[in-house]
Design a protein around this motif. Structure first.
Motif, PDB file in Angstrom:
ATOM      1  N   LEU A   1     -12.283  -9.255 -26.257  1.00  0.00           N
ATOM      2  CA  LEU A   1     -11.230  -9.463 -25.133  1.00  0.00           C
ATOM      3  C   LEU A   1      -9.966 -10.059 -25.577  1.00  0.00           C
ATOM      4  O   LEU A   1      -9.993 -11.163 -26.203  1.00  0.00           O
ATOM      5  CB  LEU A   1     -11.959 -10.386 -24.179  1.00  0.00           C
ATOM      6  CG  LEU A   1     -11.257 -11.066 -22.931  1.00  0.00           C
ATOM      7  CD1 LEU A   1     -10.992  -9.632 -22.050  1.00  0.00           C
ATOM      8  CD2 LEU A   1     -12.000 -11.980 -22.088  1.00  0.00           C
ATOM      9  N   GLU A   2      -9.003  -9.608 -25.079  1.00  0.00           N
ATOM     10  CA  GLU A   2      -7.717 -10.042 -25.358  1.00  0.00           C
ATOM     11  C   GLU A   2      -7.110 -10.413 -23.957  1.00  0.00           C
ATOM     12  O   GLU A   2      -7.352  -9.622 -22.910  1.00  0.00           O
ATOM     13  CB  GLU A   2      -6.906  -8.943 -26.232  1.00  0.00           C
ATOM     14  CG  GLU A   2      -7.570  -8.767 -27.460  1.00  0.00           C
ATOM     15  CD  GLU A   2      -6.614  -7.520 -28.199  1.00  0.00           C
ATOM     16  OE1 GLU A   2      -5.794  -7.172 -27.608  1.00  0.00           O
ATOM     17  OE2 GLU A   2      -7.164  -7.113 -29.095  1.00  0.00           O
ATOM     18  N   LEU A   3      -5.898 -11.120 -23.928  1.00  0.00           N
ATOM     19  CA  LEU A   3      -5.298 -11.518 -22.664  1.00  0.00           C
ATOM     20  C   LEU A   3      -3.862 -11.040 -22.713  1.00  0.00           C
ATOM     21  O   LEU A   3      -3.199 -11.049 -23.825  1.00  0.00           O
ATOM     22  CB  LEU A   3      -5.754 -13.174 -22.351  1.00  0.00           C
ATOM     23  CG  LEU A   3      -6.817 -13.625 -22.313  1.00  0.00           C
ATOM     24  CD1 LEU A   3      -6.823 -15.099 -22.427  1.00  0.00           C
ATOM     25  CD2 LEU A   3      -7.678 -13.104 -21.282  1.00  0.00           C
ATOM     26  N   ALA A   4      -3.123 -10.763 -21.579  1.00  0.00           N
ATOM     27  CA  ALA A   4      -1.888 -10.451 -21.561  1.00  0.00           C
ATOM     28  C   ALA A   4      -1.282 -10.896 -20.079  1.00  0.00           C
ATOM     29  O   ALA A   4      -1.657 -11.025 -18.953  1.00  0.00           O
ATOM     30  CB  ALA A   4      -1.893  -8.876 -21.593  1.00  0.00           C
ATOM     31  N   ALA A   5       0.077 -11.167 -20.523  1.00  0.00           N
ATOM     32  CA  ALA A   5       1.196 -11.347 -19.200  1.00  0.00           C
ATOM     33  C   ALA A   5       0.808 -12.653 -18.517  1.00  0.00           C
ATOM     34  O   ALA A   5       0.517 -12.587 -17.389  1.00  0.00           O
ATOM     35  CB  ALA A   5       1.155 -10.126 -18.179  1.00  0.00           C
TER      36      ALA A   5
END
Lengths: 111, 146
Positions: A75-79
């Motif tokens: 899981l990666e996060l963005a914005a």
């Protein structure tokens, strides 16, 4: 808490559509996220660009949904918006996620 | 100067509704960072009331915010059981990926005065928001490995 899903050649992008991820919305978020990633492979990017209010329950839910991912999926996060980024920074949770300033878009494929 | 005063039955949806009213009302005149801090601290305090003081049930809560000598202060009253103490413990190691325990730490790091007391059958929590220079280190969350 509705989620939109885009499958690219590089990752599955799961995007929030609500402005708040808080105690009142975490159960729905977890349920919909679980469904959104059930058959994911490789990378999942959670696009939090719509969220401008995140409380500790919402943060806990984001940490918790890592355990809902199929084995081997990251899981990666963005914005992250400034208020959300601040909660991650204050709690030092920014040190445990890969966080992209914008969603790293690749060519979309059917999903 | 009183900025906001809300009375409602505490549960997560009512907390959200109260915060939306506060955000769109008097707090709209504050600087964004000060407003965000006030809303986050109030959210954590009120969710703590709903979750711990009332144990997930419903109960009356009163929340106020006011400006005093340029600093934002708040008071929350409830009639529930005595909630967890905010001012000690609750540190964690981010590397262990804790899924909870963030709320009390956020309250602690974003306030510079925090007083809990029991009075006439009510929990009374008074707080004053920390100045901007003291807010963003996050150091109080860390368990240090020396």
């Amino acid at each position: 808490m509705e989620l939109s899903i885009i499958q690219t050649t590089q990752a599955r992008v799961v995007a929030t559509t609500a402005a708040r991820l808080d105690a009142a919305g975490v159960l729905a978020f977890k349920d919909r996220f679980r469904a959104a990633v059930a058959d994911a492979e490789g990378r999942v990017i959670l696009d939090l660009g719509s969220v401008n209010f995140l409380d500790s329950s919402g943060l806990g839910a984001i940490v918790a949904v890592r355990r809902l991912l199929p084995e081997g999926v990251v899981l990666e996060l963005a914005a992250l918006t400034p208020p959300v980024e601040r909660v991650f920074r204050l709690t030092r949770m920014d040190s445990v996620f890969t966080i992209h300033p914008v969603v790293p878009i690749g060519p979309a494929t059917a999903h | 100067m009183l900025l906001a005063h809300e009375k409602f039955l505490a549960d997560p949806l009512a907390v959200r509704a109260a915060l939306v009213r506060i955000e769109g009302g008097p707090l709209a005149v504050l600087a964004p960072a000060q407003r965000e801090t006030a809303l986050l601290v109030m959210a954590e305090v009120l969710n703590n009331v709903a979750e711990h003081a009332y144990g997930g049930g419903h109960g009356p809560v009163s929340a106020s915010l006011w400006l005093c000598h340029g600093q934002l202060c708040g008071r929350v009253l409830d009639k529930g059981v005595v909630p967890p103490v905010f001012t000690r413990g609750n540190r964690y190691d981010p590397a262990t990926l804790p899924e909870g325990g963030f709320g009390l730490g956020l309250i602690r790091v974003l306030t510079e005065r925090l007083v809990q007391r029991r009075r006439l059958g009510c929990n009374v929590l008074d707080f004053r928001l920390a100045g901007h220079n003291a807010q963003d280190t996050g150091d109080s969350f860390l368990i240090r490995h020396n």
